[in-house]
Motif scaffolding. Structure first.
Motif: not given
Length: 216
Positions: A44, A47, A50-51, A54, A57-58
């Protein structure tokens, strides 16, 4: 001095003989779950770098965390209650260091706020989104500090306990290892289903963020 006839010398008692199966089982479940949570939290953390790109996935990992976090809270709370109820086996084991006991409630509350605000962000619109985003970010910063101390304080116990239900000789020493493994697996499966369902919210969230100039 002679020993009375018929008397027998008691065999030496090892530290393993003194371990209560219930206490050790609880500790093993907590340790295995803690190792899992550390791994998921590391993913977590990646991620966050590069929120926006990503975010999927976050969100997935964030939802995946919820059932294991609930399980960890439950196993820790059970030990806490049994200790303060005066259960002899838990009293013999003793409490964690005082600083970790003081920190524990803050970790639980901050974890709940971080997760709950993240869930809310997937559903609310403006202006509530900015408010929940602020709460999510601030609670994360506070949580990160508290969790760092918490993890470091329990790291040695986690490393010692986490493998025991998965190793042949150690696994057989405490009953119900299979039940603990299935409980952990069930929490991961429940989290994966929750994460998969929440992925459907990522697209609408990004679209509304662009139109409303919100940020993730």
């Amino acid at each position: 001095m002679t020993r009375p006839s018929g008397s027998q010398e008691s065999p030496p008692t090892s530290s393993q003989d003194l371990v209560d199966p219930g206490v050790e089982g609880n500790a093993r479940l907590t340790g295995s779950n803690s190792a899992l949570l550390i791994a998921l939290l590391a993913v977590e953390g990646v991620t966050i770098l590069s929120i926006r790109s990503l975010l999927g996935p976050h969100v997935f990992v964030g939802m995946l965390l919820i059932p294991p976090v609930a399980l960890k809270t439950g196993s820790t709370a059970y030990r806490f209650l049994r200790y303060y109820q005066g259960a002899p086996a838990y009293r013999r084991k003793g409490p964690p260091p005082w600083i970790l006991r003081m920190l524990g409630p803050f970790v639980v509350v901050l974890t709940a706020v971080v997760l709950a605000s993240g869930v809310a962000l997937m559903f609310v619109g403006e202006p509530w989104r900015q408010r929940f985003l602020f709460v999510h970010k601030v609670s994360f910063v506070l949580w990160f500090g508290a969790m760092t101390i918490h993890v470091l304080g329990h790291l040695a116990d986690t490393a010692r306990l986490a493998p025991k239900d998965w190793m042949g000789s150690a696994r057989r020493r405490v009953p119900r290892a299979g039940a603990r493994q299935w409980t952990l697996a069930a929490s991961v499966a429940a989290g994966a289903l929750l994460g998969w369902w929440f992925l459907s919210r990522v697209g609408p969230y990004l679209a509304s963020s662009v139109h409303g100039h919100g940020g993730g």
